[in-house]
Design a protein around this motif. Structure first.
Motif, short mmCIF file in Angstrom:
data_model
loop_
_atom_site.label_atom_id
_atom_site.label_comp_id
_atom_site.label_asym_id
_atom_site.label_seq_id
_atom_site.Cartn_x
_atom_site.Cartn_y
_atom_site.Cartn_z
N MET A 128 9.60 -9.67 2.38
CA MET A 128 9.86 -9.08 3.68
C MET A 128 11.21 -8.35 3.62
N ILE A 136 12.05 -6.59 11.21
CA ILE A 136 11.10 -6.48 10.10
C ILE A 136 10.85 -5.01 9.78
N GLU A 137 11.25 -4.58 8.60
CA GLU A 137 11.01 -3.21 8.17
C GLU A 137 9.67 -3.09 7.43
N TRP A 138 9.35 -4.13 6.66
CA TRP A 138 8.08 -4.14 5.92
C TRP A 138 7.82 -5.56 5.44
N GLU A 144 2.78 -12.04 5.53
CA GLU A 144 2.05 -12.10 6.80
C GLU A 144 1.35 -13.44 6.97
N ARG A 151 1.59 -7.09 10.48
CA ARG A 151 2.51 -6.00 10.14
C ARG A 151 2.42 -4.86 11.14
N ASP A 154 4.07 -6.40 14.44
CA ASP A 154 5.40 -7.01 14.40
C ASP A 154 6.44 -6.16 13.69
N GLN A 155 6.04 -5.08 13.00
CA GLN A 155 7.03 -4.26 12.31
C GLN A 155 8.00 -3.65 13.32
#
Length: 448
Positions: A128, A136-138, A144, A151, A154-155
């Protein structure tokens, strides 16, 4: 882009060449103006000079519009490169070269990013990327699943707003990542995670997570196993040691019958330890995934007759034991392991059925399966205990199990042997009404 254009032109044409070209144009214009002024007068010469300047300006403006229009065309549409004369043709060529170079560089970076994402998705650990504010960027697929994230949804959200486990929130807030953090998360299912956070730029962090739930369970099972074995061995050893000390101390005073009685009790406990050790070795071989011994067609009817005789020896005439074989087909398997399954279930029924009870041993085909069943009208088992019966050393009634000589490993051995033979164990029981244990095998293992 303007700066790159300027640098590109400067790189292809030296400044002195441009200056020479401009001076040449001005000289030509001046000569033409002088000639016109000479022949037509000063006014006519000025008109021609201004006209020539306007034509030159229109030419340059049109080329600029061509350049802007070409630069604004999307790359995927592949617009043809504008054509021009002289210096503008060189400008278009240089811009095109730089554009292609940048496109190739971007394609390489995109391909590298795609490979990184594919590799990170294949990793067994969660990854993460978090910003300085822990948004969260990725996150990869494992991350997950481990944190219960989505993703797409929530990204860009702070991870601490989604994962509210206090130890995890405190760990990110304090920012001391010298040691990994181990914590239990309850969503979406209970699991134990170990996370490492690695800062890799001024405002980005890489969070790596590992699911160690199974390892924790194995460690707990190992501790329980050691504790249970120690407990199970302590009692018979204490009995054997106590009786031997009694005999040794009173050898001159005790009667032969008393000595024989004490040594007989010590021998019973020694046999119990031998049986426990044998079951432990058998279970260890099964749990470590050792290969299945040589399989062959086993005459189950003959094998069950031996099981019935052994059960009658253990019963000592206290029970009625019936055997019903409805099929004579042989079962592909290992005779020793199958006998262990059949005998364990039958003798358990004898041990937990009061005197005068009835035990029925059956072998029959039922559609796509073939069943070995042991049914009794004994004490039965409460529903809350049934899921745990195949655990090592698990006993519903510890005192009664020791009285009957059980090691607490029989059903654990049954479960593993059945798994090696593609079988299942089904348990149906009701307190006070008796129990039915069924070992079910796929009918494809039958050999007619």
């Amino acid at each position: 882009m303007t700066e790159e254009l300027t640098q590109g032109v400067a790189a292809t044409r030296p400044i002195t060449y441009i200056q020479a070209a401009v001076i040449t144009v001005l000289v030509v214009f001046a000569i033409l103006a002088g000639a016109v002024a000479f022949f037509f007068g000063v006014v006519a010469g000025l008109v021609v000079f201004v006209g020539l300047l306007l034509l030159a300006g229109v030419y340059h403006v049109s080329n600029l519009f061509k350049l802007v229009r070409w630069l604004r065309t999307p790359v995927e549409q592949s617009a043809p490169l504008p054509r021009a004369f002289g210096l503008w043709d060189d400008v278009f060529a240089e811009v095109n070269h730089r554009s292609r170079t940048a496109t190739h560089r971007q394609e390489r970076l995109s391909a590298a990013l795609d490979r990184f994402r594919e590799a990170s998705q294949a990793m067994p650990h969660g990854l993460m990327f978090l910003s300085q504010t822990n948004t969260i960027e990725w996150v990869n697929r494992q991350g997950e699943q481990q944190f219960g994230l989505d993703r797409a949804r929530d990204q860009g959200a702070p991870v601490t707003n989604i994962v509210r486990q206090p130890d995890f929130v405190r760990y990110l807030k304090e920012g001391d990542y010298t040691e990994p953090l181990t914590f239990t998360i309850g969503r979406p299912v209970g699991r134990t995670l170990m996370v490492h956070v690695v800062p890799f730029s001024e405002d980005m962090h890489l969070l790596m997570s590992e699911d160690i739930t199974q390892g924790q369970r194995v460690e707990a099972m190992r501790r329980d196993f050691v504790a249970n074995v120690s407990h199970e061995m302590r009692t018979p050893l204490t009995v054997v040691s106590g009786f031997l000390e009694t005999v040794i101390d009173g050898l001159d005073d005790l009667e032969k019958d008393d000595i024989r009685h004490y040594l007989g009790l010590a021998a019973e406990q020694a046999v119990r330890m031998q049986r426990l050790i044998q079951d432990l070795l058998t279970l260890s071989a099964l749990e470590t995934g050792s290969p299945v011994p040589h399989e062959e067609p086993v005459d189950v009817a003959a094998l069950l007759e031996e099981v019935r005789q052994e059960a009658e020896v253990v019963s000592a005439g206290r029970h009625t034991i019936d055997l019903d074989c409805q099929t004579r087909a042989h079962l592909l398997g290992n005779p020793k392991e199958l006998y262990s399954v059949f005998a364990n279930l039958a003798i358990n029924a004898v041990r937990y059925t009061p005197a005068g009870g009835h035990i029925r041993i059956g072998w029959r085909r039922r559609g796509a399966v073939v069943d070995y069943s042991v049914e009794d009208d004994g004490i039965g088992i409460a529903a809350e205990h049934i899921p745990r019966l195949t655990e090592r050393f698990y006993r519903v009634d510890r005192g009664r199990s020791r009285e009957t000589g059980g090691t607490g490993l029989g059903l654990a051995i049954v479960k593993h042997v059945l798994s090696r033979h593609q079988g299942d164990l089904l348990i149906d029981s009701e307190p006070g009404r008796g129990s039915r244990f069924t070992a079910s095998f796929p009918a494809r293992r039958l050999v007619e």
